[in-house]
Design an enzyme around this catalytic site. Structure first.
Site, PDB file in Angstrom:
ATOM      1  N   HIS A 359       2.081   2.583   9.422  1.00  0.00           N
ATOM      2  CA  HIS A 359       1.731   1.238  10.028  1.00  0.00           C
ATOM      3  C   HIS A 359       0.220   0.651   9.401  1.00  0.00           C
ATOM      4  O   HIS A 359       0.057  -0.382   9.946  1.00  0.00           O
ATOM      5  CB  HIS A 359       1.524   1.332  11.414  1.00  0.00           C
ATOM      6  CG  HIS A 359       2.555   1.538  12.306  1.00  0.00           C
ATOM      7  ND1 HIS A 359       3.495   0.577  12.840  1.00  0.00           N
ATOM      8  CD2 HIS A 359       3.345   3.074  12.482  1.00  0.00           C
ATOM      9  CE1 HIS A 359       4.459   1.294  13.521  1.00  0.00           C
ATOM     10  NE2 HIS A 359       4.381   2.682  13.240  1.00  0.00           N
ATOM     11  N   LYS A 559      -5.990 -11.167  18.346  1.00  0.00           N
ATOM     12  CA  LYS A 559      -5.529  -9.650  17.498  1.00  0.00           C
ATOM     13  C   LYS A 559      -7.017  -8.732  17.699  1.00  0.00           C
ATOM     14  O   LYS A 559      -8.129  -9.362  17.910  1.00  0.00           O
ATOM     15  CB  LYS A 559      -5.179  -9.936  16.298  1.00  0.00           C
ATOM     16  CG  LYS A 559      -6.051 -10.741  15.498  1.00  0.00           C
ATOM     17  CD  LYS A 559      -5.663 -11.125  13.833  1.00  0.00           C
ATOM     18  CE  LYS A 559      -4.473 -12.004  13.858  1.00  0.00           C
ATOM     19  NZ  LYS A 559      -3.028 -11.663  13.537  1.00  0.00           N
ATOM     20  N   ARG A 560      -6.865  -7.641  17.384  1.00  0.00           N
ATOM     21  CA  ARG A 560      -7.946  -6.711  17.208  1.00  0.00           C
ATOM     22  C   ARG A 560      -8.764  -7.319  16.121  1.00  0.00           C
ATOM     23  O   ARG A 560      -8.593  -7.767  15.341  1.00  0.00           O
ATOM     24  CB  ARG A 560      -7.605  -5.189  17.032  1.00  0.00           C
ATOM     25  CG  ARG A 560      -6.977  -4.531  18.115  1.00  0.00           C
ATOM     26  CD  ARG A 560      -7.946  -4.266  19.401  1.00  0.00           C
ATOM     27  NE  ARG A 560      -9.044  -3.520  19.133  1.00  0.00           N
ATOM     28  CZ  ARG A 560      -9.000  -2.269  19.400  1.00  0.00           C
ATOM     29  NH1 ARG A 560      -8.060  -1.736  20.043  1.00  0.00           N
ATOM     30  NH2 ARG A 560     -10.189  -1.364  18.903  1.00  0.00           N
ATOM     31  N   LYS A 565      -8.673  -8.640   8.832  1.00  0.00           N
ATOM     32  CA  LYS A 565      -7.994  -9.736   9.683  1.00  0.00           C
ATOM     33  C   LYS A 565      -8.647 -11.118   9.400  1.00  0.00           C
ATOM     34  O   LYS A 565      -8.126 -12.262   9.937  1.00  0.00           O
ATOM     35  CB  LYS A 565      -7.728  -9.508  11.145  1.00  0.00           C
ATOM     36  CG  LYS A 565      -6.876  -8.120  11.354  1.00  0.00           C
ATOM     37  CD  LYS A 565      -6.904  -7.907  12.628  1.00  0.00           C
ATOM     38  CE  LYS A 565      -5.990  -6.498  12.926  1.00  0.00           C
ATOM     39  NZ  LYS A 565      -4.576  -6.740  12.907  1.00  0.00           N
ATOM     40  N   THR A 667       2.658  -8.587  14.365  1.00  0.00           N
ATOM     41  CA  THR A 667       3.612  -8.854  15.443  1.00  0.00           C
ATOM     42  C   THR A 667       3.369 -10.009  16.230  1.00  0.00           C
ATOM     43  O   THR A 667       4.246 -10.809  16.747  1.00  0.00           O
ATOM     44  CB  THR A 667       3.988  -7.621  16.195  1.00  0.00           C
ATOM     45  OG1 THR A 667       2.881  -7.293  16.638  1.00  0.00           O
ATOM     46  CG2 THR A 667       4.732  -6.726  15.586  1.00  0.00           C
ATOM     47  N   LYS A 671       5.343 -13.247  17.805  1.00  0.00           N
ATOM     48  CA  LYS A 671       5.309 -14.079  19.116  1.00  0.00           C
ATOM     49  C   LYS A 671       4.816 -15.334  19.177  1.00  0.00           C
ATOM     50  O   LYS A 671       5.536 -16.388  19.823  1.00  0.00           O
ATOM     51  CB  LYS A 671       4.456 -13.118  20.037  1.00  0.00           C
ATOM     52  CG  LYS A 671       4.854 -11.648  20.225  1.00  0.00           C
ATOM     53  CD  LYS A 671       3.692 -10.735  20.692  1.00  0.00           C
ATOM     54  CE  LYS A 671       3.993  -9.221  20.397  1.00  0.00           C
ATOM     55  NZ  LYS A 671       2.746  -8.362  20.257  1.00  0.00           N
TER      56      LYS A 671
HETATM   57  C1  26W Z   1      -6.319   7.463  13.721  1.00  0.00           C
HETATM   58  C2  26W Z   1      -6.864   5.970  14.067  1.00  0.00           C
HETATM   59  C3  26W Z   1      -5.842   4.818  13.875  1.00  0.00           C
HETATM   60  C4  26W Z   1      -5.229   4.392  14.828  1.00  0.00           C
HETATM   61  C5  26W Z   1      -4.152   3.433  14.843  1.00  0.00           C
HETATM   62  C6  26W Z   1      -5.064   4.549  12.669  1.00  0.00           C
HETATM   63  C7  26W Z   1      -4.161   3.509  12.626  1.00  0.00           C
HETATM   64  C8  26W Z   1      -3.823   2.936  13.781  1.00  0.00           C
HETATM   65  C9  26W Z   1      -2.664   2.123  13.616  1.00  0.00           C
HETATM   66  C10 26W Z   1      -1.623   2.661  12.905  1.00  0.00           C
HETATM   67  C11 26W Z   1      -3.030   0.890  13.368  1.00  0.00           C
HETATM   68  C12 26W Z   1      -1.983  -0.225  13.780  1.00  0.00           C
HETATM   69  O1  26W Z   1      -1.961  -0.453  14.928  1.00  0.00           O
HETATM   70  N1  26W Z   1      -1.393  -0.934  12.954  1.00  0.00           N
HETATM   71  C13 26W Z   1      -0.701  -2.085  13.118  1.00  0.00           C
HETATM   72  O2  26W Z   1       0.779  -1.639  13.371  1.00  0.00           O
HETATM   73  C14 26W Z   1       1.461  -2.710  13.696  1.00  0.00           C
HETATM   74  C15 26W Z   1       2.881  -2.451  14.248  1.00  0.00           C
HETATM   75  O3  26W Z   1       3.477  -1.902  13.029  1.00  0.00           O
HETATM   76  C16 26W Z   1       1.675  -3.984  12.430  1.00  0.00           C
HETATM   77  O4  26W Z   1       2.128  -5.034  12.977  1.00  0.00           O
HETATM   78  C17 26W Z   1       0.081  -4.164  12.116  1.00  0.00           C
HETATM   79  O5  26W Z   1       0.097  -4.829  10.988  1.00  0.00           O
HETATM   80  C18 26W Z   1      -0.814  -2.866  11.860  1.00  0.00           C
HETATM   81  O6  26W Z   1      -2.205  -3.248  11.646  1.00  0.00           O
END
Ligand code: 26W
Length: 852
Positions: A359, A559-560, A565, A667, A671
């Site tokens: 992701h 968004k976060r 971003k 995403t 929406k």
């Molecule tokens: C371990 C720390 C950590 C925590 C969360 C690393 C990575 C993440 C996630 C993978 C980050 C995340 O939420 N990525 C998002 O995933 C969405 C669903 O696929 C995408 O639409 C976003 O672009 C992406 O930033």
């Protein structure tokens, strides 16, 4: 009202009264809103128990292949309204509430959001659960029951303050504790080498810490307008309620903290999004999820099939990013140890079952675990990972014999760390990215070595969102507008939405669309105003927070907060607009309200500074009579799923402005688009495919450098922000305002804004200034188009109409075809009848008619 319907309502009312009296000792007239909520949910959930039981019986008796989705995060938001809408019972509920003199808004307000995730990845998992259930796939979700989900955000004078999210303060009526299915997860200990029946090396563990993982099940109700809806299970693990997890001996030795460590394992969600921290407790959490879920999958399979013979055929496991990657090692361990498989066979089985979704392309988000830490905490899994790495490297050496550099890059081990992505790729039959561009980047850059070794493993599955929550539920007015024109089939088949294109040039439709937007904007402003009042803003402050009229442009970035971003670029644009308006009030032809919403990771100072900048800017702009009838700026506190459901339908302009090549998919972009916002965006993530689907003609606000250009810029270190400032007066003026104290009221604010300026001209990996001018010019085109409401509406309708392929239903179909090879398994009418018959004695209250 027809008699059957009337009977159902009466029965439902009786059941609510029954719960009020039998579980709370309260009559309907004296029950508080909260008590009424509990009784309502208990009455409601009885209505779905039959289908839940029958769905599970069907899956078992049909012996079909089942997919298990393992994810550290989910973001379901509130369940109550979704559950009601998904069994098509909204009218009935409204009638019941009216009869009982209760307000539906108050009822829904009693329920806390379930926010056991950070952002995109967790919300995607929840959309997928909805689509799996609705399309009647045989599936189950696994997750963590964090006592505290994503923190609640407050902004005090521009400073983010994190407060605990106490979503489990009261009993959760949607969960079912399943003591029967608790499992033990083992940490630490000493290993003893032994051999299994096939002569395979296995390990016996002594002196370990056993932690009891207790599952709670949440029903995931699929959408149906008939009574044969499927109900899937989301099983979330907790260590909290198992008193044996408390280590009395440690307590007695004076180590209170250590004594409670395992009881507290599932207490908190780590609030870092896209940033890896390497904390020991996080590793324990990840292993807890992995081990408990794998044990449970195997137990389920054995209960159903009696042996492991068909395991590889009947089980598919999707790991949501690398967070549950230890499941691969744990599966190997259990297959070789408990089921006496030979190593190679165990690996075949494992690889056949697992697949992995990536992701993110951000290097700092790639998980690595310290080798010594893993060895100490998970000695048996450590040995297994080493052995897998040996096998893997001999694969690599065979294909690329004389390439030691490559071997080094691809090894699971390096710099004393274990690379979880490498392990995940090796242990999976498929690896997927979440948008076409993202998958290309995985193949061509991030996982290039792996792609060269296993090209057939890599596939793309573009993300999607559920149109049930993100249109039908959150925007009833627009849903009605759509259904009046093209019928209601889009609810289950989102490709149908394409038919809306016919109405794009129809003037009455354009006007009706604009009216729906206005309605939603007013509803959102009411919501925001009440929320701000509750947040004890002083009267003076509240004054300045009044809004512009509902026909102004609602410009939204939700968004976060993350540097990539580029909320900062948006804020700089607002600053430039402000400066222009100060010198020339006629500078912009429209009224604009800019909204930001999103949380910053608690330790991420760079973006906390950006929140502070937004606060300073909004104070300046909203209180300046020279500009505030044209421009307003707001920060929406505590952006979450429920707030999103209010903001998104009210939005005109969707800000999707990440540095191209950095957003995996996004995403929120989808929406906002299905709710009729136009996108101002870079060619990044799924924006690219959205643009292709909409067509350039109706996608007027693309801007910025491409992923390729940014890639080159980064590699050649060619980015030079100082020349940009020298050449561009507008940008220079905005930059100057960051440092000249004109926006700030104290030293702390000044320092924050100066820090921002410094980062912008330093090693800015996100190239903010590089795209700023193009962004600014594109925003001018936004103004021109928005000044022509009918033209704007035409574009918006074309955008909605082109979103057919961005339903999570479509993503799930693609996973099922390309990765899981999974067939649908609708509820068996006989099973349903059997459960109904067994229950019928007590079945005096059915929302839905007993026969389909
Ligand atoms: C371990 C720390 C950590 C925590 C969360 C690393 C990575 C993440 C996630 C993978 C980050 C995340 O939420 N990525 C998002 O995933 C969405 C669903 O696929 C995408 O639409 C976003 O672009 C992406 O930033």
């Amino acid at each position: 009202m027809d008699p059957l319907h009337k009977l159902q309502c009466e029965n439902f009312i009786h059941k609510i009264r029954h719960y009020l009296i039998t579980t709370m000792g309260r009559t309907a007239d004296e029950a508080s809103d909260l008590e009424f909520y509990f009784a309502f949910c208990h009455a409601f959930r009885e209505e779905i128990m039959i289908n839940w039981t029958a769905t599970q019986h069907t899956l078992k008796n049909k012996r079909c292949r089942k997919m298990y989705y393992i994810s550290m995060e989910y973001m379901p938001g509130k369940l109550i309204a979704n559950n009601i809408v998904n069994i098509a019972a909204l009218d009935l509920v409204k009638y019941v509430l009216k009869e009982m003199n209760r307000d539906i808004v108050k009822l829904f307000a009693q329920e806390p959001d379930i926010g056991i995730g950070n952002g995109g990845l967790g919300r995607l998992a929840s959309c997928f659960m909805d689509s799996l259930a609705t399309q009647q796939y045989p599936a189950q979700g696994y997750g963590m029951r964090y006592q505290y989900g994503i923190f609640e955000q407050e902004v005090w004078c521009g400073v983010q303050v994190e407060r605990p999210d106490c979503w489990l303060l009261y009993e959760n009526p949607w969960e079912f504790r399943r003591d029967n299915f608790a499992v033990t997860v083992k940490f630490d200990g000493q290993i003893q080498e032994m051999q299994n029946e096939r002569g395979e090396t296995i390990h016996n563990l002594t002196d370990y810490q056993g932690v009891r993982a207790l599952p709670y099940d949440i029903p995931i109700i699929g959408y149906r307008s008939t009574p044969d809806f499927s109900v899937l299970t989301l099983r979330i693990w907790s260590t909290k309620e198992s008193p044996r997890n408390f280590e009395l001996q440690r307590f007695n030795a004076g180590q209170l903290g250590e004594a409670g460590e395992n009881t507290a394992l599932t207490d908190v969600l780590y609030p870092n999004d896209n940033n890896e921290l390497g904390k020991r407790i996080r590793l324990k959490q990840e292993f807890l999820l992995s081990s408990a879920s794998v044990q449970d999958v195997i137990n389920q399979h054995l209960r159903c099939f009696g042996s492991m013979d068909e395991f590889a055929d009947k089980v598919r496991i999707q790991i949501n990013d690398t967070h549950p990657a230890l499941a691969v090692a744990e599966m190997m361990r259990i297959l070789t140890k408990r089921h006496n498989m030979e190593w190679g066979q165990a690996f075949d089985v494992t690889k056949t079952c697992f697949s992995y979704t990536n992701h993110t392309v951000l290097k700092e988000a790639l998980e690595e675990w310290n080798e010594e830490r893993v060895q100490k905490l998970l000695p048996r899994q450590y040995e297994i990972i080493q052995k897998l790495n040996c096998d893997f490297l001999s694969d690599v050496r065979q294909k690329f014999p004389d390439d030691p550099e490559r071997h080094k890059r691809m090894s699971f081990f390096g710099n004393g760390q274990i690379k979880m992505a490498n392990l995940s790729i090796y242990g999976s039959h498929h690896v997927n990215g979440v948008a076409a561009l993202h998958t290309d980047i995985l193949k061509g850059d991030m996982f290039r070595d792996f792609y060269e070794l296993y090209p057939e493993k890599f596939v793309n599955v573009t993300n999607g969102v559920t149109q049930r929550r993100w249109l039908l539920l959150c925007n009833p007015e627009l849903s009605e507008f759509i259904s009046e024109r093209i019928g209601r089939d889009w609810i289950l088949n989102f490709q149908e939405i394409g038919k809306l294109a016919e109405f794009a040039t129809d003037r009455t439709s354009q006007e009706a669309f604009l009216k729906v937007k206005q309605t939603r904007k007013i509803a959102f402003m009411d919501h925001l105003y009440n929320d701000m009042k509750q947040r004890h803003w002083s009267g003076q402050k509240l004054q300045s927070q009044h809004f512009l009229p509902a026909d102004s442009l609602f410009d939204v970035q939700i968004k976060r907060f993350h540097e990539y971003k580029r909320q900062l670029m948006n804020a700089l644009h607002v600053l430039m607009l402000y400066q222009e308006l100060k010198t020339n009030k006629g500078a912009i032809p429209i009224k604009r309200m800019v909204f930001f919403g999103g949380k910053a990771a608690p330790g991420y100072e760079a973006v906390k500074d950006i929140i502070r900048l937004i606060y300073c800017l909004s104070r300046k702009i909203n209180n300046d009579p020279d500009v505030s009838d044209k421009l307003r700026l707001f920060f929406i506190e505590n952006y979450n799923v429920s707030n999103a459901e209010m903001i998104i339908p009210a939005s005109d302009l969707s800000e999707q402005i990440s540095t191209a090549g950095m957003e995996a998919s996004g995403t929120g972009n989808m929406k906002l688009s299905i709710n009729g916002a136009l996108t101002i965006g870079t060619d990044d993530g799924a924006n690219v495919e959205m643009r292709e689907a909409v067509g350039d003609e109706h996608w007027p606000f693309k801007f910025g450098k491409s992923a390729q250009e940014n890639y080159v810029m980064l590699n050649e270190s060619a980015y030079d922000p100082k020349t940009i400032i020298d050449k561009d007066k507008g940008i220079a003026k905005a930059m100057a305002a960051l440092e000249d104290r004109s926006l700030v009221e104290n030293d702390a604010e000044h320092e924050a804004l100066c820090a921002i300026a410094k980062r912008l001209v330093g090693q800015d990996r996100y190239f903010v200034l590089n795209d700023l001018r193009d962004y600014y010019e594109t925003q001018r085109r936004v103004e021109t188009l928005f000044a022509d409401p009918h033209k704007w509406a035409e574009m918006a309708l074309h955008n909605i109409a082109a979103m057919g392929r961005f339903s999570s239903d479509e993503s799930i179909r693609t996973y099922s075809e390309k990765i899981w090879d999974l067939e649908k398994c609708p509820i068996d009418p006989q099973e349903l009848q059997a459960v109904r018959d067994e229950y019928s004695e007590h079945d005096k209250c059915r929302i839905l008619p007993p026969k389909g």
